[in-house]
Design a protein around this motif. Structure first.
Motif, mmCIF file in Angstrom:
data_model
loop_
_atom_site.group_PDB
_atom_site.id
_atom_site.type_symbol
_atom_site.label_atom_id
_atom_site.label_comp_id
_atom_site.label_asym_id
_atom_site.label_seq_id
_atom_site.Cartn_x
_atom_site.Cartn_y
_atom_site.Cartn_z
ATOM 1 N N PHE A 52 93.753 -0.807 61.422
ATOM 2 C CA PHE A 52 92.390 -0.350 61.179
ATOM 3 C C PHE A 52 91.461 -1.381 61.777
ATOM 4 O O PHE A 52 91.506 -2.547 61.410
ATOM 5 C CB PHE A 52 92.130 -0.202 59.676
ATOM 6 C CG PHE A 52 90.757 0.308 59.374
ATOM 7 C CD1 PHE A 52 90.458 1.647 59.502
ATOM 8 C CD2 PHE A 52 89.765 -0.557 58.974
ATOM 9 C CE1 PHE A 52 89.171 2.120 59.233
ATOM 10 C CE2 PHE A 52 88.488 -0.102 58.699
ATOM 11 C CZ PHE A 52 88.198 1.241 58.838
ATOM 12 N N PHE A 53 90.668 -0.965 62.741
ATOM 13 C CA PHE A 53 89.768 -1.881 63.443
ATOM 14 C C PHE A 53 88.372 -1.718 62.885
ATOM 15 O O PHE A 53 87.804 -0.632 62.918
ATOM 16 C CB PHE A 53 89.798 -1.564 64.948
ATOM 17 C CG PHE A 53 88.960 -2.487 65.772
ATOM 18 C CD1 PHE A 53 89.365 -3.796 65.986
ATOM 19 C CD2 PHE A 53 87.777 -2.060 66.338
ATOM 20 C CE1 PHE A 53 88.597 -4.662 66.753
ATOM 21 C CE2 PHE A 53 87.007 -2.919 67.107
ATOM 22 C CZ PHE A 53 87.419 -4.216 67.308
ATOM 23 N N LEU A 54 87.811 -2.793 62.385
ATOM 24 C CA LEU A 54 86.483 -2.770 61.793
ATOM 25 C C LEU A 54 85.552 -3.612 62.670
ATOM 26 O O LEU A 54 85.858 -4.765 62.979
ATOM 27 C CB LEU A 54 86.528 -3.359 60.379
ATOM 28 C CG LEU A 54 85.236 -3.380 59.599
ATOM 29 C CD1 LEU A 54 84.750 -1.966 59.327
ATOM 30 C CD2 LEU A 54 85.431 -4.129 58.296
ATOM 31 N N CYS A 55 84.455 -3.015 63.111
ATOM 32 C CA CYS A 55 83.491 -3.756 63.924
ATOM 33 C C CYS A 55 82.081 -3.237 63.645
ATOM 34 O O CYS A 55 81.885 -2.171 63.084
ATOM 35 C CB CYS A 55 83.828 -3.648 65.404
ATOM 36 S SG CYS A 55 83.756 -1.986 66.062
ATOM 37 N N HIS A 56 81.123 -4.018 64.062
ATOM 38 C CA HIS A 56 79.713 -3.678 63.898
ATOM 39 C C HIS A 56 79.386 -2.461 64.768
ATOM 40 O O HIS A 56 79.916 -2.323 65.872
ATOM 41 C CB HIS A 56 78.847 -4.873 64.306
ATOM 42 C CG HIS A 56 77.420 -4.713 63.925
ATOM 43 N ND1 HIS A 56 76.523 -4.028 64.714
ATOM 44 C CD2 HIS A 56 76.740 -5.129 62.838
ATOM 45 C CE1 HIS A 56 75.337 -4.045 64.140
ATOM 46 N NE2 HIS A 56 75.438 -4.710 62.994
ATOM 47 N N PRO A 57 78.517 -1.558 64.324
ATOM 48 C CA PRO A 57 78.169 -0.381 65.126
ATOM 49 C C PRO A 57 77.609 -0.704 66.505
ATOM 50 O O PRO A 57 77.716 0.106 67.415
ATOM 51 C CB PRO A 57 77.114 0.341 64.278
ATOM 52 C CG PRO A 57 77.385 -0.104 62.883
ATOM 53 C CD PRO A 57 77.894 -1.516 62.989
ATOM 54 N N ASN A 58 77.032 -1.888 66.697
ATOM 55 C CA ASN A 58 76.519 -2.266 68.020
ATOM 56 C C ASN A 58 77.594 -2.834 68.940
ATOM 57 O O ASN A 58 77.348 -3.063 70.113
ATOM 58 C CB ASN A 58 75.387 -3.283 67.884
ATOM 59 C CG ASN A 58 74.169 -2.669 67.219
ATOM 60 O OD1 ASN A 58 73.964 -1.458 67.265
ATOM 61 N ND2 ASN A 58 73.376 -3.500 66.574
ATOM 62 N N PRO A 63 83.838 2.991 67.895
ATOM 63 C CA PRO A 63 84.145 4.356 68.359
ATOM 64 C C PRO A 63 82.947 5.156 68.849
ATOM 65 O O PRO A 63 83.076 6.002 69.715
ATOM 66 C CB PRO A 63 84.761 5.016 67.121
ATOM 67 C CG PRO A 63 85.304 3.901 66.328
ATOM 68 C CD PRO A 63 84.391 2.720 66.572
ATOM 69 N N SER A 64 81.760 4.853 68.363
ATOM 70 C CA SER A 64 80.576 5.595 68.817
ATOM 71 C C SER A 64 80.228 5.262 70.268
ATOM 72 O O SER A 64 79.475 6.001 70.902
ATOM 73 C CB SER A 64 79.386 5.297 67.910
ATOM 74 O OG SER A 64 78.998 3.943 68.025
ATOM 75 N N HIS A 65 80.774 4.160 70.789
ATOM 76 C CA HIS A 65 80.507 3.754 72.170
ATOM 77 C C HIS A 65 81.638 4.133 73.130
ATOM 78 O O HIS A 65 81.529 3.899 74.312
ATOM 79 C CB HIS A 65 80.284 2.242 72.258
ATOM 80 C CG HIS A 65 79.100 1.769 71.489
ATOM 81 N ND1 HIS A 65 77.817 1.855 71.977
ATOM 82 C CD2 HIS A 65 78.988 1.237 70.251
ATOM 83 C CE1 HIS A 65 76.964 1.383 71.080
ATOM 84 N NE2 HIS A 65 77.654 0.997 70.020
ATOM 85 N N VAL A 66 82.713 4.662 72.587
ATOM 86 C CA VAL A 66 83.870 5.010 73.421
ATOM 87 C C VAL A 66 83.762 6.470 73.830
ATOM 88 O O VAL A 66 83.618 7.352 72.997
ATOM 89 C CB VAL A 66 85.191 4.762 72.657
ATOM 90 C CG1 VAL A 66 86.382 5.184 73.503
ATOM 91 C CG2 VAL A 66 85.285 3.309 72.254
ATOM 92 N N TYR A 67 83.814 6.706 75.110
ATOM 93 C CA TYR A 67 83.726 8.067 75.637
ATOM 94 C C TYR A 67 85.032 8.403 76.333
ATOM 95 O O TYR A 67 85.459 7.697 77.245
ATOM 96 C CB TYR A 67 82.551 8.195 76.609
ATOM 97 C CG TYR A 67 81.233 7.892 75.964
ATOM 98 C CD1 TYR A 67 80.636 6.660 76.138
ATOM 99 C CD2 TYR A 67 80.615 8.818 75.141
ATOM 100 C CE1 TYR A 67 79.423 6.359 75.529
ATOM 101 C CE2 TYR A 67 79.401 8.526 74.521
ATOM 102 C CZ TYR A 67 78.820 7.287 74.717
ATOM 103 O OH TYR A 67 77.639 7.001 74.112
#
Length: 69
Positions: A52-58, A63-67
């Protein structure tokens, strides 16, 4: 049982860092082990479904930045 470890690799040689997860699996096979790590060696040894990879949204790895193409 649950075992929580925060950066267990901090004072280990790189070649020993890759032995953390196998050693925990051998020593405590019925225990859920949760590790917080900044090293890639323990991450690479963990079974894929258990990661489980936990990182800041920025963070660009979020995942929100991976297309996917």
């Amino acid at each position: 049982d649950v075992l929580l470890l925060d950066t267990p690799e901090m004072f280990l040689f790189p070649e020993w860092q890759s032995q953390i997860v196998p050693a925990l699996q051998w020593a405590a096979p019925q225990t859920q082990c949760i590790l917080a790590t900044t090293a890639s060696a323990p991450w690479d040894q963990a079974p894929s479904p258990g990661r489980f990879f936990l990182c800041h949204p920025n963070d660009p790895r979020h995942p929100s930045h991976v297309y996917w193409k």
